[in-house]
Design an enzyme around this catalytic site. Structure first.
Site, short mmCIF file in Angstrom:
data_model
loop_
_atom_site.label_atom_id
_atom_site.label_comp_id
_atom_site.label_asym_id
_atom_site.label_seq_id
_atom_site.Cartn_x
_atom_site.Cartn_y
_atom_site.Cartn_z
N ARG A 46 3.26 9.33 3.07
CA ARG A 46 2.05 9.17 2.24
C ARG A 46 0.89 9.89 2.93
O ARG A 46 0.29 9.37 3.85
CB ARG A 46 1.72 7.68 2.05
CG ARG A 46 0.50 7.43 1.15
CD ARG A 46 0.21 5.94 1.07
NE ARG A 46 -0.87 5.65 0.12
CZ ARG A 46 -2.17 5.66 0.42
NH1 ARG A 46 -2.55 5.95 1.67
NH2 ARG A 46 -3.07 5.40 -0.51
N SER A 117 4.10 0.90 -8.02
CA SER A 117 3.17 -0.19 -7.70
C SER A 117 2.78 -0.89 -8.99
O SER A 117 2.50 -0.24 -9.99
CB SER A 117 1.91 0.37 -7.02
OG SER A 117 2.23 0.99 -5.81
N LYS A 146 -5.70 1.49 3.34
CA LYS A 146 -5.90 2.26 2.11
C LYS A 146 -7.34 2.13 1.65
O LYS A 146 -7.82 1.03 1.41
CB LYS A 146 -4.97 1.73 1.00
CG LYS A 146 -3.51 2.02 1.21
CD LYS A 146 -2.71 1.60 -0.01
CE LYS A 146 -1.25 1.99 0.10
NZ LYS A 146 -0.50 1.66 -1.14
#
Length: 216
Positions: A46, A117, A146
């Protein structure tokens, strides 16, 4: 659907490490190798946030980390970049609600693992219809990893999904540590996914090992 069986995916989700270059104190390859030695079962690349690599630099790092995973037999998931996942022939792709539509990703990704998600039962059911193999739920606890994280959902979201007939594999994310990982499993998740608890640890291998013991 994916070439992986549901019970295989449930096992892979047990200790799911997510990382990009912006999450590491040390060289990403070294961090990933140490995490694998510590017992992670799945890895997601990511590369997002301030200072994240782009274009060929991002692809080069992905290739390096993909080789590390391949050598160790750890499946490699790409976050929100179908083109990169296809280019690498990665094992899977994970998308959020603000990313590409899951049905489009399933079409492009073929039989790769597809994670989505979800924050509501409606989102979960749509993801399942679109071909999701597992759901990522969270943030379970407060997180700093995040910058686009939503409000904390708590363990109740996992319990609620299970009580509402969501049976596919679930992984919890957000603020999970060795101290609370067992609670996430007991709430009904198949595993835990983490960024900073591993990537930012002073001793990555030790941190991974402690988390692995917590979810076993």
């Amino acid at each position: 659907m994916t070439k992986f069986q549901r019970n295989e995916i449930e096992e892979l989700l047990q200790l799911y490490f997510i990382m990009g270059s912006t999450n590491c104190k040390k060289d990403p390859e070294y961090v990933l190798q140490q995490a694998i030695e510590g017992g992670i079962t799945l890895f997601q690349f990511r590369e997002k946030g301030p200072g994240a690599l782009e274009g060929r630099e991002k692809a080069r790092l992905a290739q390096k980390l993909f080789r590390v995973c391949k050598d160790a037999g750890i499946p490699f998931i790409v976050n929100d970049d179908v083109g990169l996942a296809v280019e690498l022939d990665a094992d899977g792709i994970h998308v959020g609600q603000e990313d590409l539509a899951a049905n489009f990703v399933r079409e492009r990704a073929g039989d790769k693992i597809l994670g989505v998600s979800a924050h509501t039962i409606e989102e979960a059911n749509k993801a399942i219809r679109d071909g999701a193999d597992y759901l990522g739920l969270g943030p379970i606890y407060p997180t700093i990893s995040k910058d686009d994280a939503r409000a904390v959902s708590g363990l109740a979201i996992i319990d609620n999904f299970r009580k509402n007939g969501i049976t596919i594999p679930i992984v919890g994310i957000g603020g999970i540590t060795a101290a609370n990982a067992r609670d996430v499993i007991q709430a009904g998740a198949n595993g835990v996914s983490l960024i900073s608890a591993i990537a930012a640890a002073d001793d990555v291998k030790k941190a991974s090992s402690e988390l692995k013991r917590a979810v076993m």
